[in-house]
Design a protein around this motif. Sequence first.
Motif, mmCIF file in Angstrom:
data_model
loop_
_atom_site.group_PDB
_atom_site.id
_atom_site.type_symbol
_atom_site.label_atom_id
_atom_site.label_comp_id
_atom_site.label_asym_id
_atom_site.label_seq_id
_atom_site.Cartn_x
_atom_site.Cartn_y
_atom_site.Cartn_z
ATOM 1 N N ILE A 180 0.848 -1.196 0.000
ATOM 2 C CA ILE A 180 0.000 0.000 0.000
ATOM 3 C C ILE A 180 0.883 1.247 0.000
ATOM 4 O O ILE A 180 1.997 1.237 0.531
ATOM 5 C CB ILE A 180 -0.953 0.050 1.213
ATOM 6 C CG1 ILE A 180 -0.176 -0.028 2.522
ATOM 7 C CG2 ILE A 180 -2.005 -1.028 1.125
ATOM 8 C CD1 ILE A 180 -1.010 0.355 3.713
ATOM 9 N N ARG A 181 0.353 2.308 -0.608
ATOM 10 C CA ARG A 181 1.077 3.579 -0.695
ATOM 11 C C ARG A 181 0.188 4.683 -0.124
ATOM 12 O O ARG A 181 -0.950 4.864 -0.563
ATOM 13 C CB ARG A 181 1.445 3.872 -2.136
ATOM 14 C CG ARG A 181 2.329 2.803 -2.795
ATOM 15 C CD ARG A 181 2.291 2.911 -4.303
ATOM 16 N NE ARG A 181 0.918 2.734 -4.790
ATOM 17 C CZ ARG A 181 0.524 3.031 -6.035
ATOM 18 N NH1 ARG A 181 1.378 3.524 -6.904
ATOM 19 N NH2 ARG A 181 -0.729 2.846 -6.395
ATOM 20 N N ILE A 182 0.725 5.405 0.838
ATOM 21 C CA ILE A 182 -0.006 6.489 1.493
ATOM 22 C C ILE A 182 0.723 7.795 1.241
ATOM 23 O O ILE A 182 1.951 7.867 1.388
ATOM 24 C CB ILE A 182 -0.120 6.235 3.007
ATOM 25 C CG1 ILE A 182 -0.823 4.899 3.273
ATOM 26 C CG2 ILE A 182 -0.855 7.374 3.695
ATOM 27 C CD1 ILE A 182 -0.848 4.498 4.737
ATOM 28 N N VAL A 183 -0.009 8.831 0.862
ATOM 29 C CA VAL A 183 0.611 10.135 0.632
ATOM 30 C C VAL A 183 1.196 10.653 1.938
ATOM 31 O O VAL A 183 0.534 10.669 2.980
ATOM 32 C CB VAL A 183 -0.417 11.141 0.070
ATOM 33 C CG1 VAL A 183 0.204 12.540 -0.020
ATOM 34 C CG2 VAL A 183 -0.905 10.693 -1.295
ATOM 35 N N ASN A 184 2.436 11.062 1.891
ATOM 36 C CA ASN A 184 3.152 11.493 3.084
ATOM 37 C C ASN A 184 2.948 12.998 3.294
ATOM 38 O O ASN A 184 3.602 13.818 2.664
ATOM 39 C CB ASN A 184 4.644 11.187 2.930
ATOM 40 C CG ASN A 184 5.381 11.256 4.241
ATOM 41 O OD1 ASN A 184 4.788 11.138 5.305
ATOM 42 N ND2 ASN A 184 6.696 11.450 4.170
ATOM 43 N N ALA A 185 2.041 13.350 4.186
ATOM 44 C CA ALA A 185 1.707 14.761 4.437
ATOM 45 C C ALA A 185 2.643 15.346 5.481
ATOM 46 O O ALA A 185 2.253 15.671 6.601
ATOM 47 C CB ALA A 185 0.255 14.887 4.881
ATOM 48 N N TYR A 203 5.325 5.450 2.132
ATOM 49 C CA TYR A 203 4.844 6.817 2.296
ATOM 50 C C TYR A 203 5.458 7.625 1.164
ATOM 51 O O TYR A 203 6.670 7.813 1.110
ATOM 52 C CB TYR A 203 5.254 7.364 3.667
ATOM 53 C CG TYR A 203 4.542 6.666 4.806
ATOM 54 C CD1 TYR A 203 5.108 5.546 5.409
ATOM 55 C CD2 TYR A 203 3.317 7.107 5.244
ATOM 56 C CE1 TYR A 203 4.449 4.889 6.443
ATOM 57 C CE2 TYR A 203 2.655 6.464 6.280
ATOM 58 C CZ TYR A 203 3.219 5.352 6.880
ATOM 59 O OH TYR A 203 2.555 4.714 7.891
ATOM 60 N N VAL A 204 4.622 8.065 0.261
ATOM 61 C CA VAL A 204 5.106 8.672 -0.975
ATOM 62 C C VAL A 204 4.863 10.184 -0.983
ATOM 63 O O VAL A 204 3.891 10.677 -0.410
ATOM 64 C CB VAL A 204 4.445 8.023 -2.209
ATOM 65 C CG1 VAL A 204 4.883 6.572 -2.331
ATOM 66 C CG2 VAL A 204 2.925 8.081 -2.102
ATOM 67 N N GLU A 205 5.751 10.905 -1.627
ATOM 68 C CA GLU A 205 5.682 12.365 -1.668
ATOM 69 C C GLU A 205 4.944 12.836 -2.924
ATOM 70 O O GLU A 205 5.105 12.265 -4.009
ATOM 71 C CB GLU A 205 7.095 12.957 -1.669
ATOM 72 C CG GLU A 205 7.997 12.448 -0.553
ATOM 73 C CD GLU A 205 7.569 12.943 0.811
ATOM 74 O OE1 GLU A 205 6.833 13.944 0.864
ATOM 75 O OE2 GLU A 205 7.977 12.338 1.818
ATOM 76 N N VAL A 206 4.148 13.890 -2.763
ATOM 77 C CA VAL A 206 3.493 14.477 -3.930
ATOM 78 C C VAL A 206 4.546 15.145 -4.803
ATOM 79 O O VAL A 206 5.598 15.576 -4.318
ATOM 80 C CB VAL A 206 2.417 15.510 -3.529
ATOM 81 C CG1 VAL A 206 1.289 14.859 -2.778
ATOM 82 C CG2 VAL A 206 3.031 16.649 -2.722
ATOM 83 N N THR A 207 4.276 15.223 -6.098
ATOM 84 C CA THR A 207 5.219 15.824 -7.041
ATOM 85 C C THR A 207 4.815 17.265 -7.346
ATOM 86 O O THR A 207 3.718 17.714 -7.020
ATOM 87 C CB THR A 207 5.246 15.021 -8.340
ATOM 88 O OG1 THR A 207 3.960 15.152 -8.998
ATOM 89 C CG2 THR A 207 5.513 13.538 -8.073
#
Length: 384
Positions: free
Chosen positions: A77-82, A108-112
């Motif tokens: 699973i991938r969750i946007v890292n706020a 935990y993935v970063e928005v581009t």
Amino acid sequence: LTTFRVTSSHEERSRIRNALRELVIDERGIVMNRVTDESSGTSSRRSFIAKASALGAASLLGLPRPAEAKPPETTTIRIVNAVGFVCVAPQWVAQELLRLEGFTDIRYVEVTEADIRREETANTSAGAEMSARGGADFTLINTAQLPFTMDAGVPITVLGGVHAGCIELFANKNIRSIGDLKDRTVGLRIAGLDKWYVASMASYIGLDPLKDIRWVEITDRSVPIAQLLAERKIDAFLATPPESQELHAQNVGHVILNWAVDRPWSNYFCCMFTGNSEFVRKHPVATKRVLRAILKATDLCVSEPARVARLLVDRGYTQSYKYTLQALQEIPYNRWREYNAEDSIRFYALRMHQAGLIKSNPNKLIVKHTDWRFLNELKKELKA
């Protein structure tokens, strides 16, 4: 019949053995844990501390392992890292809880920059935009952003509320109420993200948020907010934790609205958990397991705020333990069982629709972009 069972000693030993398999020894001979992070993909002493803290939050507190008959359809699973928002603490606290739910690859993935540009152009959420293009599976979104995101047709599904208000509106002494903001300047850290909370307030009392208020984005954190207010460069400022706690400590201005205590805003969720619509449709078991971990983590923010604050500092998500602990103690994380998530969306969507900021009927947005099945089941399972 209860839906949980206490983990047996045999199962506990197996879990510990699995955790030990993830330990690695670096070139200095230091034992560490490899925590998946798509933004860096590296191991560090901090990641080991984070893992240990998460284990403490889940295992040492005696949280039961879910007795779900079916395993998740996917273990990734991938969750946007706020990063930078203490209020989203449950998404970080949930890491070990997600492992207990059967997920082995948690990212935990970063928005581009591209996601941010789309957010600014369409007044949507960068996290939702990232989810829509397949870059993430789940993200926490400010409720005031949801009507714009839904109205733009971004394929997200709202699964439940996480917490009520965490935002405070600070102002100069000559500003006593929201009505006094007419023809005044409001400062924001993130214009697209924060603007719509103030816009919803303005429209609620009859102001036109686009015509009656001047908006200024303040990206330079080296400039003190107290100075901007004193020099009348801004008349009000929207703050989120831990910055709001810092402003209180500095006796900056005064608060004219606190989302956690002032009605009607305190009656609705401030932040909600959403999933990529296709992921939710294809992976219902995984979706429920993820939501369960998030809600359990939300409960931990209520019952163990000191431990959660230490975990966030050790992981590097925030710097000040003092202000983080204060924020966790002030944010209403204990409302997810009692508040109506659908009403929260409807409340903000009606404000935006009446102000002409969105075209779609709020009820149509709710029908298309929400799924409360998992939340309703978990409310029964996770009774207080």
